[in-house]
Design a protein around this motif. Sequence first.
Motif, PDB file in Angstrom:
ATOM      1  N   PRO A 126       8.076   9.849  44.084  1.00 11.49           N
ATOM      2  CA  PRO A 126       7.445  11.170  44.165  1.00 11.49           C
ATOM      3  C   PRO A 126       5.935  11.149  43.945  1.00 11.49           C
ATOM      4  N   ASN A 127       5.414  10.087  43.349  1.00 11.44           N
ATOM      5  CA  ASN A 127       3.967   9.981  43.138  1.00 11.44           C
ATOM      6  C   ASN A 127       3.245   9.344  44.318  1.00 11.44           C
ATOM      7  N   GLY A 128       3.991   9.020  45.386  1.00 12.59           N
ATOM      8  CA  GLY A 128       3.370   8.413  46.563  1.00 12.59           C
ATOM      9  C   GLY A 128       3.024   6.957  46.370  1.00 12.59           C
ATOM     10  N   ASP A 129       3.629   6.297  45.358  1.00 13.49           N
ATOM     11  CA  ASP A 129       3.274   4.913  45.061  1.00 13.49           C
ATOM     12  C   ASP A 129       4.263   3.897  45.620  1.00 13.49           C
ATOM     13  N   GLY A 130       5.098   4.306  46.569  1.00 12.34           N
ATOM     14  CA  GLY A 130       6.033   3.388  47.201  1.00 12.34           C
ATOM     15  C   GLY A 130       5.416   2.708  48.411  1.00 12.34           C
ATOM     16  N   GLN A 155      15.196  10.245  57.896  1.00  9.09           N
ATOM     17  CA  GLN A 155      15.880   9.427  56.894  1.00  9.09           C
ATOM     18  C   GLN A 155      14.908   8.792  55.894  1.00  9.09           C
ATOM     19  N   VAL A 156      13.941   8.050  56.418  1.00 13.98           N
ATOM     20  CA  VAL A 156      13.028   7.297  55.556  1.00 13.98           C
ATOM     21  C   VAL A 156      12.162   8.230  54.718  1.00 13.98           C
ATOM     22  N   HIS A 157      11.542   9.193  55.360  1.00 14.49           N
ATOM     23  CA  HIS A 157      10.596  10.058  54.658  1.00 14.49           C
ATOM     24  C   HIS A 157      11.232  10.767  53.462  1.00 14.49           C
ATOM     25  N   LEU A 187      10.130  10.095  49.544  1.00 14.53           N
ATOM     26  CA  LEU A 187       9.641  11.186  48.699  1.00 14.53           C
ATOM     27  C   LEU A 187      10.463  11.311  47.419  1.00 14.53           C
ATOM     28  N   MET A 188      11.772  11.115  47.536  1.00 12.95           N
ATOM     29  CA  MET A 188      12.635  11.217  46.374  1.00 12.95           C
ATOM     30  C   MET A 188      12.458  10.005  45.445  1.00 12.95           C
TER      31      MET A 188
END
Length: 170
Positions: A61-65, A51-53, A57-58
Amino acid sequence: MKACTCMSTTLQAGGGSVMVWGMFSWHDLGPLIRVEQRLNSTTYLSIVADQVHPIMLMAYPNGDGFFQQDNAPCHGALIVQEWFQEHEGDFTLLRWPPQPPDLNPIEHLWDEVKRAIRQLVPQPSNLTELGSAIHQAWCQTPRITFQHLLESVPRRIAAVLKAKGGPTKY
């Protein structure tokens, strides 16, 4: 704010209880998942992976969350920590101090859900009705409610620092 926060809670009705896990960010509420058994490391890992992953990612998308969790035993389990290490480029897992004051804004969101259920007439009389009521209250939470909760985090942190870790109005 690029953070997601999560936690589980248990609500009671009709002599039983329902445990749910949920997450939210500035943008939206995430899934609300009914946890049928105790929330152990295996169950938690499946929630994070399934669920989380994909949501992180959506949404980022830049990995900045950033992803926030507390120190529940299942969060610190080796298999969970290893999974987060394997996926560390996808988002940042916020580290949580060992005995922090309660700063997780989702606690206040659970309070809103519980308050909405307490106002129901009639009250849920069995677990099926309770599960439906929880889901309905979750889905009807206004966006401004969880946005205000996230906006309050810097004030909460400042209050905790001012109180030197002691009690605050939050």
